[in-house]
Scaffold this motif. Structure first.
Motif, PDB file in Angstrom:
ATOM      1  N   GLN A 155       0.820  -1.214   0.000  1.00 20.62           N
ATOM      2  CA  GLN A 155       0.000   0.000   0.000  1.00 20.62           C
ATOM      3  C   GLN A 155       0.849   1.256   0.000  1.00 20.62           C
ATOM      4  O   GLN A 155       0.542   2.218  -0.689  1.00 20.62           O
ATOM      5  CB  GLN A 155      -0.936   0.026   1.210  1.00 20.62           C
ATOM      6  CG  GLN A 155      -2.088  -0.949   1.093  1.00 20.62           C
ATOM      7  CD  GLN A 155      -2.923  -1.010   2.363  1.00 20.62           C
ATOM      8  OE1 GLN A 155      -2.504  -0.573   3.426  1.00 20.62           O
ATOM      9  NE2 GLN A 155      -4.107  -1.572   2.248  1.00 20.62           N
ATOM     10  N   THR A 156       1.918   1.271   0.778  1.00 15.56           N
ATOM     11  CA  THR A 156       2.754   2.463   0.877  1.00 15.56           C
ATOM     12  C   THR A 156       3.855   2.488  -0.170  1.00 15.56           C
ATOM     13  O   THR A 156       4.532   3.493  -0.324  1.00 15.56           O
ATOM     14  CB  THR A 156       3.418   2.560   2.272  1.00 15.56           C
ATOM     15  OG1 THR A 156       4.264   1.434   2.460  1.00 15.56           O
ATOM     16  CG2 THR A 156       2.394   2.667   3.362  1.00 15.56           C
ATOM     17  N   ASN A 157       4.024   1.380  -0.878  1.00 15.62           N
ATOM     18  CA  ASN A 157       5.082   1.245  -1.871  1.00 15.62           C
ATOM     19  C   ASN A 157       6.441   1.561  -1.238  1.00 15.62           C
ATOM     20  O   ASN A 157       7.255   2.274  -1.796  1.00 15.62           O
ATOM     21  CB  ASN A 157       4.824   2.145  -3.075  1.00 15.62           C
ATOM     22  CG  ASN A 157       5.634   1.706  -4.278  1.00 15.62           C
ATOM     23  OD1 ASN A 157       6.043   0.557  -4.379  1.00 15.62           O
ATOM     24  ND2 ASN A 157       5.889   2.627  -5.189  1.00 15.62           N
ATOM     25  N   ASP A 158       6.638   1.050  -0.033  1.00 19.36           N
ATOM     26  CA  ASP A 158       7.850   1.334   0.716  1.00 19.36           C
ATOM     27  C   ASP A 158       8.195   0.129   1.576  1.00 19.36           C
ATOM     28  O   ASP A 158       7.413  -0.805   1.705  1.00 19.36           O
ATOM     29  CB  ASP A 158       7.619   2.561   1.611  1.00 19.36           C
ATOM     30  CG  ASP A 158       8.909   3.272   1.978  1.00 19.36           C
ATOM     31  OD1 ASP A 158       9.998   2.785   1.633  1.00 19.36           O
ATOM     32  OD2 ASP A 158       8.815   4.327   2.631  1.00 19.36           O
ATOM     33  N   GLN A 159       9.367   0.176   2.201  1.00 19.80           N
ATOM     34  CA  GLN A 159       9.773  -0.895   3.100  1.00 19.80           C
ATOM     35  C   GLN A 159       9.031  -0.763   4.424  1.00 19.80           C
ATOM     36  O   GLN A 159       8.640   0.333   4.819  1.00 19.80           O
ATOM     37  CB  GLN A 159      11.267  -0.835   3.363  1.00 19.80           C
ATOM     38  CG  GLN A 159      12.122  -1.168   2.167  1.00 19.80           C
ATOM     39  CD  GLN A 159      13.596  -1.119   2.512  1.00 19.80           C
ATOM     40  OE1 GLN A 159      14.001  -0.480   3.456  1.00 19.80           O
ATOM     41  NE2 GLN A 159      14.392  -1.802   1.720  1.00 19.80           N
ATOM     42  N   VAL A 160       8.874  -1.859   5.105  1.00 16.76           N
ATOM     43  CA  VAL A 160       8.239  -1.877   6.412  1.00 16.76           C
ATOM     44  C   VAL A 160       9.302  -2.153   7.457  1.00 16.76           C
ATOM     45  O   VAL A 160      10.130  -3.034   7.278  1.00 16.76           O
ATOM     46  CB  VAL A 160       7.141  -2.969   6.481  1.00 16.76           C
ATOM     47  CG1 VAL A 160       6.515  -3.023   7.855  1.00 16.76           C
ATOM     48  CG2 VAL A 160       6.091  -2.729   5.419  1.00 16.76           C
ATOM     49  N   VAL A 161       9.303  -1.361   8.540  1.00 17.92           N
ATOM     50  CA  VAL A 161      10.244  -1.595   9.635  1.00 17.92           C
ATOM     51  C   VAL A 161       9.470  -2.105  10.835  1.00 17.92           C
ATOM     52  O   VAL A 161       8.283  -1.828  10.990  1.00 17.92           O
ATOM     53  CB  VAL A 161      11.035  -0.316  10.015  1.00 17.92           C
ATOM     54  CG1 VAL A 161      11.907   0.133   8.878  1.00 17.92           C
ATOM     55  CG2 VAL A 161      10.114   0.786  10.447  1.00 17.92           C
ATOM     56  N   SER A 162      10.152  -2.805  11.694  1.00 14.35           N
ATOM     57  CA  SER A 162       9.499  -3.348  12.874  1.00 14.35           C
ATOM     58  C   SER A 162       9.155  -2.231  13.853  1.00 14.35           C
ATOM     59  O   SER A 162       9.756  -1.155  13.839  1.00 14.35           O
ATOM     60  CB  SER A 162      10.402  -4.371  13.558  1.00 14.35           C
ATOM     61  OG  SER A 162      11.526  -3.720  14.108  1.00 14.35           O
ATOM     62  N   ALA A 163       8.192  -2.502  14.710  1.00 15.41           N
ATOM     63  CA  ALA A 163       7.774  -1.518  15.710  1.00 15.41           C
ATOM     64  C   ALA A 163       8.916  -1.206  16.668  1.00 15.41           C
ATOM     65  O   ALA A 163       9.107  -0.050  17.063  1.00 15.41           O
ATOM     66  CB  ALA A 163       6.560  -2.031  16.481  1.00 15.41           C
ATOM     67  N   SER A 164       9.723  -2.207  17.010  1.00 20.19           N
ATOM     68  CA  SER A 164      10.837  -1.965  17.936  1.00 20.19           C
ATOM     69  C   SER A 164      11.894  -1.068  17.285  1.00 20.19           C
ATOM     70  O   SER A 164      12.454  -0.183  17.930  1.00 20.19           O
ATOM     71  CB  SER A 164      11.461  -3.287  18.384  1.00 20.19           C
ATOM     72  OG  SER A 164      11.951  -4.009  17.281  1.00 20.19           O
ATOM     73  N   GLU A 165      12.141  -1.287  15.998  1.00 18.08           N
ATOM     74  CA  GLU A 165      13.104  -0.436  15.291  1.00 18.08           C
ATOM     75  C   GLU A 165      12.573   0.995  15.196  1.00 18.08           C
ATOM     76  O   GLU A 165      13.313   1.959  15.382  1.00 18.08           O
ATOM     77  CB  GLU A 165      13.385  -0.990  13.898  1.00 18.08           C
ATOM     78  CG  GLU A 165      14.462  -0.248  13.144  1.00 18.08           C
ATOM     79  CD  GLU A 165      14.769  -0.851  11.784  1.00 18.08           C
ATOM     80  OE1 GLU A 165      15.565  -0.243  11.052  1.00 18.08           O
ATOM     81  OE2 GLU A 165      14.233  -1.931  11.448  1.00 18.08           O
ATOM     82  N   TYR A 166      11.279   1.117  14.936  1.00 15.68           N
ATOM     83  CA  TYR A 166      10.643   2.433  14.859  1.00 15.68           C
ATOM     84  C   TYR A 166      10.761   3.166  16.199  1.00 15.68           C
ATOM     85  O   TYR A 166      11.108   4.341  16.254  1.00 15.68           O
ATOM     86  CB  TYR A 166       9.175   2.263  14.457  1.00 15.68           C
ATOM     87  CG  TYR A 166       8.379   3.533  14.452  1.00 15.68           C
ATOM     88  CD1 TYR A 166       8.571   4.495  13.460  1.00 15.68           C
ATOM     89  CD2 TYR A 166       7.432   3.784  15.443  1.00 15.68           C
ATOM     90  CE1 TYR A 166       7.837   5.664  13.459  1.00 15.68           C
ATOM     91  CE2 TYR A 166       6.701   4.953  15.446  1.00 15.68           C
ATOM     92  CZ  TYR A 166       6.900   5.897  14.451  1.00 15.68           C
ATOM     93  OH  TYR A 166       6.182   7.057  14.458  1.00 15.68           O
ATOM     94  N   GLN A 167      10.491   2.454  17.299  1.00 11.31           N
ATOM     95  CA  GLN A 167      10.593   3.060  18.626  1.00 11.31           C
ATOM     96  C   GLN A 167      12.034   3.470  18.932  1.00 11.31           C
ATOM     97  O   GLN A 167      12.269   4.529  19.518  1.00 11.31           O
ATOM     98  CB  GLN A 167      10.077   2.089  19.702  1.00 11.31           C
ATOM     99  CG  GLN A 167       8.588   1.830  19.642  1.00 11.31           C
ATOM    100  CD  GLN A 167       7.767   3.094  19.815  1.00 11.31           C
ATOM    101  OE1 GLN A 167       8.107   3.972  20.581  1.00 11.31           O
ATOM    102  NE2 GLN A 167       6.673   3.183  19.080  1.00 11.31           N
TER     103      GLN A 167
END
Length: 128
Positions: free
Chosen positions: A65-77
């Motif tokens: 949907q975002t046409n992008d990579q997904v990062v984990s929630a822990s990495e985001y935090q």
């Protein structure tokens, strides 16, 4: 023929890499296979394998949907925490620069510092 497994010691939790999890999910999605069968074959709790499958499907949908990579929630935090630390550091440095600027103005006004000291060296002057 069934077999019985006797556990005589405390087992530690097994840790699976992202590649292993993806492999187990892929196996469970093959034609003629099921999550329960794959879980039984590899000694994984079926609920855990269902969770991995759901997370991979949701992550894949978000990535598409975002046409992008997904990062984990822990990495985001962790990244948010780092940004907050850098913002705090920048704030402190800004305050320090303002204090030094004010001190320099006061010292110059009271003639504690000679204007000659504040001027750039001869090699960088533009009035040559």
């Amino acid at each position: 023929m069934s077999h019985i497994e006797v556990i005589t010691f405390n087992q530690r939790r097994r840790r699976y890499t992202a590649e292993q999890k993806a492999q187990f999910v892929a196996l469970s999605m093959q034609a003629g296979s099921s999550v329960s069968a794959v879980a039984r074959e590899y000694g994984i709790a079926p609920g855990l394998l269902f969770k991995w499958k759901k997370l991979m499907q949701e992550g894949g949908i978000v990535a598409v949907q975002t046409n992008d990579q997904v990062v984990s929630a822990s990495e985001y935090q962790a990244l948010l925490k780092k940004v907050k630390q850098l913002e705090q550091m920048l704030g402190r440095k800004t305050v320090e620069a303002e204090i030094l600027k004010d001190a320099l103005e006061i010292a110059t006004a009271k003639k504690f510092i000679s204007p000659i000291i504040l001027s750039p060296p001869d090699s960088t002057r533009s009035d040559k």
